[in-house]
Design a protein around this motif. Structure first.
Motif, PDB file in Angstrom:
ATOM      1  N   GLU A 254       3.815   3.078 -11.843  1.00  0.00           N
ATOM      2  CA  GLU A 254       2.929   3.846 -10.965  1.00  0.00           C
ATOM      3  C   GLU A 254       2.243   4.881 -11.886  1.00  0.00           C
ATOM      4  O   GLU A 254       2.735   5.258 -12.945  1.00  0.00           O
ATOM      5  CB  GLU A 254       4.327   4.641 -10.033  1.00  0.00           C
TER       6      GLU A 254
ATOM      7  N   THR B 264      -0.663   6.027  -4.174  1.00  0.00           N
ATOM      8  CA  THR B 264       0.211   4.895  -3.411  1.00  0.00           C
ATOM      9  C   THR B 264       0.314   4.730  -2.370  1.00  0.00           C
ATOM     10  O   THR B 264       0.472   6.322  -1.892  1.00  0.00           O
ATOM     11  CB  THR B 264       1.911   4.720  -4.359  1.00  0.00           C
ATOM     12  N   ALA B 265       0.153   3.522  -1.399  1.00  0.00           N
ATOM     13  CA  ALA B 265       0.479   3.608  -0.115  1.00  0.00           C
ATOM     14  C   ALA B 265       1.673   2.943   0.697  1.00  0.00           C
ATOM     15  O   ALA B 265       1.803   1.322   1.077  1.00  0.00           O
ATOM     16  CB  ALA B 265      -0.867   3.546   0.782  1.00  0.00           C
ATOM     17  N   ASP B 266       2.496   3.110  -0.085  1.00  0.00           N
ATOM     18  CA  ASP B 266       4.490   1.628  -0.200  1.00  0.00           C
ATOM     19  C   ASP B 266       3.769   0.652  -1.080  1.00  0.00           C
ATOM     20  O   ASP B 266       3.982  -0.556  -0.317  1.00  0.00           O
ATOM     21  CB  ASP B 266       4.496   1.800   1.497  1.00  0.00           C
ATOM     22  N   ASN B 267       2.885   0.808  -1.691  1.00  0.00           N
ATOM     23  CA  ASN B 267       2.447  -0.554  -2.292  1.00  0.00           C
ATOM     24  C   ASN B 267       2.518  -1.012  -3.587  1.00  0.00           C
ATOM     25  O   ASN B 267       1.776  -1.641  -4.184  1.00  0.00           O
ATOM     26  CB  ASN B 267       1.491  -0.858  -1.495  1.00  0.00           C
TER      27      ASN B 267
ATOM     28  N   THR C 284       3.875  -7.093  -5.086  1.00  0.00           N
ATOM     29  CA  THR C 284       4.218  -8.346  -4.512  1.00  0.00           C
ATOM     30  C   THR C 284       3.159  -9.388  -4.818  1.00  0.00           C
ATOM     31  O   THR C 284       2.544  -9.562  -4.645  1.00  0.00           O
ATOM     32  CB  THR C 284       4.268  -7.966  -2.784  1.00  0.00           C
TER      33      THR C 284
ATOM     34  N   CYS D 150      -0.610  -1.319  -5.512  1.00  0.00           N
ATOM     35  CA  CYS D 150      -1.768  -0.930  -6.281  1.00  0.00           C
ATOM     36  C   CYS D 150      -2.064  -0.855  -7.300  1.00  0.00           C
ATOM     37  O   CYS D 150      -1.403  -0.689  -8.478  1.00  0.00           O
ATOM     38  CB  CYS D 150      -1.100   0.575  -6.084  1.00  0.00           C
TER      39      CYS D 150
ATOM     40  N   ARG E 196      -4.818   0.056   1.477  1.00  0.00           N
ATOM     41  CA  ARG E 196      -2.947  -0.138   1.570  1.00  0.00           C
ATOM     42  C   ARG E 196      -2.555  -2.149   0.703  1.00  0.00           C
ATOM     43  O   ARG E 196      -1.867  -2.160   0.716  1.00  0.00           O
ATOM     44  CB  ARG E 196      -2.621   0.060   2.825  1.00  0.00           C
ATOM     45  N   ASP E 197      -3.668  -3.065   1.412  1.00  0.00           N
ATOM     46  CA  ASP E 197      -3.347  -4.348   0.983  1.00  0.00           C
ATOM     47  C   ASP E 197      -3.727  -4.311  -0.301  1.00  0.00           C
ATOM     48  O   ASP E 197      -4.649  -5.667  -0.057  1.00  0.00           O
ATOM     49  CB  ASP E 197      -3.672  -4.549   2.135  1.00  0.00           C
TER      50      ASP E 197
END
Length: 352
Positions: A20, A75-78, A82, A91, A330-331
């Motif tokens: 991060e 970040t946005a829970d990313n 994945t 992110c 976010r994606d």
């Protein structure tokens, strides 16, 4: 963990994303990049805050600069990354850790490039301009940016995007006379007076400007409007914020003059601007880059640090595997085959 620069650039991208590095918090990633590049043993390396600079000094007739920012938007829970099919989500996957991975990969696999190389991994690109790491380097370590041609590894979906639009923000004010809304004839409504500003914007015809085979579309738009005091008061001020995206045939001074001309008769204050950049395709190294990458270069819509390099007289383009349309989402994702293709093309160019 230790970054493995000899890894597949897809795996390297994922390793970078999983560290991060929101703007202002790049230290861990900068430490990893610095250690990995120093370990190659072929580069002069300098640490400047959370930026890492590296260069070869082999006396080649031409020097290529590769530049990429280490930071991301919040970040946005990313994070961590994945994978789903051909896409890597997370992110910074697009903007621009896949581009940074290309820089590191090229540095590792090219023992004898055709050019001397300068690599600039910098901080704070995603926040206010006065904290931009490349801007700081241009002021305090100018000689590190000397080169014949620059490549900024911003997301371009694997095609060459020449230059960039300039951007300017201005506030256009109207004033009136405050009064009780029950006795509105005693006042003058500043919000109503702003209708003429919006009328001019609605009627505005933006230019379409071809330069070196790249077509730049301009735009002048209201992006914010504020006014009003209370629900029972005729307002005495209204402020319309406008954003002008201008083609590389105009510098910041000309762009400001144009905006003031459009809103002649109003109080106009320029609050922020950044320079445009020409396509940068006429330099011999740029032409060799186009041949190596293939395809037809297009104009860059938006502002990148290519504009900062242009002010230093450095021809530069944007080129990276990420999709700019997914940046900051976010994606956010990058298509992994494009990482492979772009990495191969960059190494092919640098190998000569």
């Amino acid at each position: 963990m230790t970054l493995d620069l000899t890894a597949d650039p897809i795996a390297l991208t994922r390793a970078l994303v999983d560290i991060e590095s929101v703007s202002g918090n790049e230290r861990e990633l900068a430490d990893q990049v610095e250690a990995a590049v120093r370990a190659l043993g072929r580069f002069e390396v300098l640490r400047d805050g959370q930026a890492v600079l590296a260069r070869t000094n082999t006396g080649k007739p031409r020097r290529i600069l590769l530049a990429g920012h280490l930071d991301t938007v919040p970040t946005a829970d990313n994070v961590p990354s994945t994978v789903d099919g051909d896409r890597m989500y997370g992110c910074g996957t697009s903007d621009m850790k896949s581009g940074v991975a290309l820089m590191l990969h090229a540095a590792a696999v090219l023992a004898e490039p055709a050019y001397d190389l300068t690599l600039v991994f910098y901080d704070c690109e995603e926040i206010e301009s006065d904290r931009n790491g490349l801007g700081r380097i241009s002021r305090t370590l100018r000689d590190w940016l000397d080169c014949d041609f620059g490549i900024v590894l911003e997301p371009t979906s694997g095609q060459i995007e020449g230059g960039c639009q300039g951007t300017l923000r201005a506030v256009v004010r109207t004033t009136g006379t405050r009064a009780h809304s029950a006795r509105s004839w005693l006042g003058s409504n500043a919000i109503h007076a702003a209708a003429e500003i919006l009328t001019r914007l609605s009627a505005y015809q933006p230019r379409v400007v071809p330069i070196e085979g790249c077509t730049y579309r301009e735009g002048l738009n209201a992006v914010n409007i504020t006014g009003g005091v209370a629900g029972n008061i005729v307002p005495d001020e209204c402020v319309v914020t406008v954003n002008y995206r201008f083609a590389p045939d105009r510098d910041e001074k000309a762009a400001a003059a144009h905006v003031k001309e459009v809103f002649d008769g109003f109080d106009v204050e320029i609050t922020d601007s950044a320079p445009s950049a020409p396509p940068g395709l006429s330099a011999p190294a740029a032409q060799a880059f186009v041949r190596a990458i293939g395809g037809t270069p297009v104009a860059k819509y938006g502002w990148t640090d290519v504009g900062r390099l242009a002010t230093l007289g450095i021809p530069a383009v944007n080129f990276g595997p990420g999709d700019p349309n997914t940046a900051h989402k976010r994606d956010e994702y990058v298509e992994m085959p494009k990482i492979t293709t772009a990495a191969e093309a960059l190494v092919r160019f640098l190998a000569g």
